[in-house]
Enzyme design. Structure first.
Site, PDB file in Angstrom:
ATOM      1  N   GLY A  45       0.704  -1.199   0.172  1.00 54.54           N
ATOM      2  CA  GLY A  45      -0.056  -0.062  -0.096  1.00 54.54           C
ATOM      3  C   GLY A  45       0.893   1.250   0.240  1.00 54.54           C
ATOM      4  NE  ARG A  46       2.096   3.075  -5.236  1.00 58.37           N
ATOM      5  CZ  ARG A  46       3.547   2.921  -5.602  1.00 58.37           C
ATOM      6  NH1 ARG A  46       4.252   3.926  -4.998  1.00 58.37           N
ATOM      7  NH2 ARG A  46       3.819   2.116  -6.435  1.00 58.37           N
ATOM      8  N   GLY A  85      -0.098   8.836   2.530  1.00 60.13           N
ATOM      9  CA  GLY A  85       0.697   9.965   2.437  1.00 60.13           C
ATOM     10  C   GLY A  85       2.096  10.077   3.281  1.00 60.13           C
ATOM     11  N   GLY A 122       4.220   7.198   2.719  1.00 64.70           N
ATOM     12  CA  GLY A 122       5.236   6.784   2.086  1.00 64.70           C
ATOM     13  C   GLY A 122       4.559   5.408   1.582  1.00 64.70           C
ATOM     14  CB  VAL A 123       5.750   2.790  -0.326  1.00 60.32           C
ATOM     15  CG1 VAL A 123       5.458   1.387  -0.967  1.00 60.32           C
ATOM     16  CG2 VAL A 123       5.946   4.171  -1.440  1.00 60.32           C
ATOM     17  CB  VAL A 124       3.327  -0.504   3.621  1.00 64.20           C
ATOM     18  CG1 VAL A 124       3.405  -1.853   4.260  1.00 64.20           C
ATOM     19  CG2 VAL A 124       3.096   0.535   4.434  1.00 64.20           C
ATOM     20  CE  LYS A 152       4.637   4.650   8.618  1.00 66.04           C
ATOM     21  NZ  LYS A 152       3.814   4.720   9.701  1.00 66.04           N
ATOM     22  CG  ASP A 178      -5.185   8.625  10.335  1.00 66.44           C
ATOM     23  OD1 ASP A 178      -6.330   9.136   9.857  1.00 66.44           O
ATOM     24  OD2 ASP A 178      -4.296   8.534   9.590  1.00 66.44           O
TER      25      ASP A 178
END
Ligand SMILES: *[C@@H]1O[C@H](CO)[C@@H](O)[C@H](O)[C@H]1NC(C)=O
Ligand SMILES: *[C@@H]1O[C@H](CO)[C@@H](O)[C@H](O)[C@H]1NC(C)=O
Ligand SMILES: *[C@@H]1O[C@H](CO)[C@@H](O)[C@H](O)[C@H]1NC(C)=O
Ligand SMILES: *[C@@H]1O[C@H](CO)[C@@H](O)[C@H](O)[C@H]1NC(C)=O
Ligand SMILES: *[C@@H]1O[C@H](CO)[C@@H](O)[C@H](O)[C@H]1NC(C)=O
Ligand SMILES: *[C@@H]1O[C@H](CO)[C@@H](O)[C@H](O)[C@H]1NC(C)=O
Length: 882
Positions: free
Chosen positions: A590-591, A593, A595-597, A610, A711
């Protein structure tokens, strides 16, 4: 009596009249419209002793007490006119009626339904002789502001749930009208309600939890006539901050008077003739707004209260104060009252502990020696709840403390180990938790039947599954009797285990250091038992599994075991590159705000890595990154995704989490087709909600410190293969204690899930998470996203739609639940409860929202009733220790 009022000859005249008036519209002076006139004539015919102007051949708008607006009957006021007879059901045809005032007359017979009179604002019918009230009396009265029905000999009735739809209700008064049943919870959520008067009825039950934070100013609940009356604790009064008048007299309330310091306008407080116990709180005696107070005929304890001279106080009759005039109690009495406070001031202690000399009278549970020292406290078999007061340590002569067969929870206070003369501590069969303090050898400990004792607290429902080594054939799975001998052997075993652990750790660390060709850092984590030829697993092993087992075996492991030195979690970039196939595109999970996992595999363990966006790093972000790791290393819970390690060299920042094979809740709710899954069942959704609630509850209050997630949203709820949920992404977690340190500076949260006060002021409390949790519940129920472009503009958020729809339960059940859900009657009931919880959690005012623990307590029983026979919770599940 005309039944056929629409027979044809009569129809002509009204039509003509209608034609006539439509030609000459005259808003205020016009005569009553045809329909209203017919209804009024019928009403007049059934009443007797009416004012003389009420003649059926004249225009009703001219009758005394009647006012019209645009030819429609708007108000009827016949108060105190000696009117008798019955009230015709034609009243329900007056669809523009706003006021109906017939109080203090002799009108009898059944009350007609007023259902659907959507303009009706005021109903005043008190002091008549009405004989019954229909079920639908209040249904659809959406403009209703004031109801007064007092002193009518109605047949027994319950307050209908329809009344919850009258969201503008300011006043509800129905004393002495034979109401049965409990106080409906919705009175706590009607935001305009100021006065609630239901005295002299036949009601039962306690004060609803939802009164917490209600707007009620005047509360009359006194003199219930039912055998049980109102009962239970009055604790919730302490959080009804708007209260000015509190009349609870002549009921069966128990427990102490709560702290009233938040009630800034309290003027009249009457609780006489109940069974209240405990001390009169200083917040009451020193309340600056108080005018009169009545406390007589309870079992109140402690010093005789002293009120200011201006206060009209009725206090002295029938209480158990230690003295009969203001002054302090004997020190032993004060100490015993602290013990009773721990037990929530039980009634039998209050009844028995009279006067100011515990050794002179026959005080229940208290034994003294001939020097008047208290040497034994024996409260066995009393159904006491609450906790063991740490102040028991003040009884320095105490030799025996017997608390067996109660329902006490919380820890055994550490202070008790300092009692110099203690020989016996018996807490058999309670519900104690925490770590057993390190008592001296001469103390005999009887600890059996406390399933949570000795394991780390805060596990959110799990219980340790392996039995203590010293436990004989006992039904209790954990802490058993630990008399002196076996206690030290338990310690010995624990010691050996620790030693073995250290040896294994050293061994692995040795190999690790060879591998890294560099001296190993001090290791802060316990190895997982992976073979030594897999050195990397020292760092990444699934946290806690082995430790959990060890801990439950030693029985008295320290909670500190779970504290992880963040230093020990540093991983090598090489291993993480290899694990993610050099951050291969194909490994992207997944991406966002942030960054990328990436998905990865490290020595057979699946991980999620992450990788922060480069522009978020840099020297300034360094503290934040460290802080995040610090937070993550402190929060460990089976419903929170665990951090396994990290990497940081200034340019590259990586966080390594456990991998959750089930994907996100977002996928399962909204994209189940894409991931080729069937939609979640109601049972699965319930379980996910509870898992989530437990994780967040832990963050809020059970961890050593308190954290706010900020969040919560379905894409941050991760699932395992069994559809059990863990909360993830602590990038925005805010540490509540340390206000100086700003953990994250970027704008936090996700639209749709942002609590209104947070979005507008940025003020963040745990209630921000409660709100987001409520929104997720709504999504679980409806299968709809909180923000959906396909909805018309006004309805862009699910929250207001949900709040509107839930007002009508039947309609709600028909139209709102996710069509993918197959709901039988039982599921509908459970769904409605969750829907109510969702509404409560998303209250506009943060103070009106419950705590997360409330959500856990609401959901847990629902999940239990849904539990399949082969549930796996807490059985052989070592991770449940977290
Ligand atoms: C209750 O109402 C009845 C009339 O319905 C009246 O006679 C009685 O005095 C009232 N009781 C109280 C306690 O006010
Ligand atoms: C109160 O309710 C009980 C049953 O709910 C009934 O037996 C009793 O008669 C009622 N009492 C009054 C005063 O209405
Ligand atoms: C308190 O004072 C008010 C008015 O001052 C009075 O109506 C009421 O009866 C008093 N209540 C008690 C419990 O004395
Ligand atoms: C018990 O002793 C502590 C320390 O001396 C004191 O602070 C506390 O007030 C005492 N508690 C009672 C109930 O006397
Ligand atoms: C103990 O307390 C719990 C929760 O308050 C209650 O559900 C349970 O019935 C109590 N058990 C006993 C034996 O009193
Ligand atoms: C025991 O205490 C825990 C909290 O420590 C509570 O969740 C549980 O309901 C209690 N069990 C009983 C039987 O009272």
């Amino acid at each position: 009596m005309k039944k056929k009022k629409c027979s044809s000859p009569l129809l002509l005249l009204p039509l003509l009249l209608l034609f006539f008036f439509s030609l000459f519209p005259s808003p205020t002076l016009s005569a009553a419209s045809d329909g209203d006139r017919v209804a009024m004539v019928d009403i007049a015919e059934k009443l007797t002793n009416l004012p003389s102007s009420w003649t059926t051949d004249s225009d009703p708008c001219q009758w005394a007490g009647v006012n019209c607006r645009s030819g429609r009957i708007a108000t009827i006021n016949l108060a105190l006119k000696g009117v008798a007879g019955t009230l015709s059901s034609s009243i329900s045809k007056l669809s523009s009626l706003t006021n109906l005032q017939l109080q203090q007359n002799q009108i009898s017979g059944p009350l007609p339904s007023l259902a659907k009179l959507s303009e009706l604002e005021i109903i005043t019918l008190d002091g008549n002789a009405f004989s019954s009230i229909p079920n639908d009396f209040f249904s659809g009265l959406s403009a209703l502001q004031s109801v007064s029905l007092d002193d009518n000999p109605l047949a027994p009735w319950v307050i209908p749930a329809d009344l919850a739809d009258s969201i503008n209700l300011v006043r509800f008064s129905a004393s002495n009208t034979s109401i049965n049943g409990e106080i409906p919870e919705f009175f706590g959520t009607l935001g305009s309600l100021q006065s609630l008067r239901i005295s002299y009825n036949n009601m039962t039950g306690g004060l609803p939890d939802l009164f917490r934070g209600s707007s009620i100013q005047n509360l009359w609940l006194n003199n219930q006539q039912s055998p049980t009356k109102f009962s239970g604790s009055i604790d919730v009064i302490g959080s009804m901050t708007q209260l000015s008048l509190v009349w609870l007299q002549s009921n069966s309330f128990t427990g102490p008077i709560p702290d009233l310091s938040k009630l800034s306008s309290l003027a009249s407080f009457n609780v006489r003739d109940n069974s209240l116990t405990g001390l009169v709180p200083p917040s009451l005696t020193s309340c600056p707004t108080l005018k009169n107070v009545s406390l007589s005929n309870n079992q109140l304890q402690g010093p005789y209260p002293k009120f200011a001279a201006r206060v009209d106080a009725d206090i002295d009759k029938g209480n158990n104060f230690c003295n009969s005039a203001p002054g302090s109690c004997n020190a032993k009495v004060t100490m015993l009252l602290a013990v009773a406070e721990g037990f929530e001031y039980p009634l039998n202690l209050a009844n028995s502990w009279m006067g100011n000399d515990p050794c002179g009278g026959n005080w229940f549970g208290v034994n003294c020696d001939n020097q008047n020292n208290i040497i034994v406290l024996n409260f066995a078999n009393q159904h006491f709840e609450g906790i063991i007061s740490p102040d028991i340590a003040n009884f320095t002569s105490l030799t025996k403390l017997i608390l067996s067969n109660n329902n006490l929870s919380g820890p055994i206070p550490d202070s008790l180990k300092g009692l110099p003369n203690l020989q016996l501590l018996d807490v058999t069969n309670n519900n104690l938790s925490g770590i057993v303090p390190d008592f001296p050898n001469h103390v005999t400990l009887k600890l059996k039947g406390n399933h949570l004792l000795g394991s780390s607290s805060g596990s959110g429902g799990g219980s340790s599954s392996s039995s203590s080594p010293s436990d004989g054939p006992s039904e209790s799975p954990s802490a058993g009797d630990q008399p002196t001998g076996s206690k030290s052997s338990g310690a010995l075993i624990a010691g050996i285990l620790v030693a073995v652990l250290i040896l294994i750790a050293c061994f692995l660390a040795f190999f690790y250091s060879l591998y890294r060709k560099k001296h190993a850092q001090r290791f802060g984590r316990v190895p997982t038992g992976s073979p030594p030829n897999e050195p990397e697993s020292i760092k990444t092993g699934v946290m806690g599994t082995e430790m959990g087992v060890l801990n439950s075996q030693s029985g008295t492991g320290s909670a500190n075991t779970y504290m992880v030195d963040p230093q020990g979690m540093h991983m090598s970039i090489r291993s993480l590159r290899r694990a993610t196939n050099n951050f291969n595109e194909e490994n992207i999970l997944g991406r966002g705000g942030f960054g990328v996992v990436y998905k990865g595999e490290l020595n057979g363990t699946l991980i999620a890595v992450k990788r922060s966006r480069v522009d978020l790093t840099g020297t300034k972000g360094n503290d934040e990154f460290k802080a995040e790791i610090d937070v993550l290393s402190k929060v460990r819970h089976r419903h929170l995704v665990a951090l396994l390690g990290y990497y940081d060299d200034g340019n590259e920042r990586l966080l390594v989490y456990e991998y959750m094979p089930g994907g996100t809740l977002e996928q399962h709710l909204f994209d189940y087709n894409k991931i080729r899954c069937s939609p979640l069942t109601w049972k699965q959704r319930l379980t996910i909600a509870l898992d989530m609630a437990r994780g967040v509850e832990y963050l809020h209050s059970l961890a050593q410190e308190s954290f706010i997630h900020r969040d919560l949203k379905p894409s941050n709820i991760l699932l395992d293969n069994d559809m059990r949920a863990k909360v993830s992404d602590f990038g925005l977690v805010k540490h509540c204690i340390d206000k100086q340190k700003s953990m994250m500076t970027r704008l936090a949260g996700t639209f749709g899930y942002l609590a209104p006060e947070y979005a507008s002021t940025g003020r963040v409390t745990t209630k921000v998470d409660v709100y987001a949790f409520g929104v997720i519940l709504m999504e679980l129920i409806t299968g709809q996203k909180v923000l959906d472009d396909r909805r018309p503009d006004d309805d862009s958020s699910l929250v207001p739609i949900f709040h509107r729809n839930i007002l009508n339960k039947d309609e709600f059940l028909k139209s709102c639940p996710d069509p993918n859900l197959e709901l039988d009657e039982k599921a509908c009931r459970s769904l409605m409860e969750v829907a109510e919880l969702a509404r409560y959690c998303t209250a506009r005012e943060p103070s009106h929202r419950p705590d997360m623990s409330y959500a856990v307590n609401k959901l847990a029983p629902l999940v239990v009733t849904w539990k399949p026979t082969a549930g796996n919770e807490g059985r052989g599940d070592v991770s449940s220790l977290f």
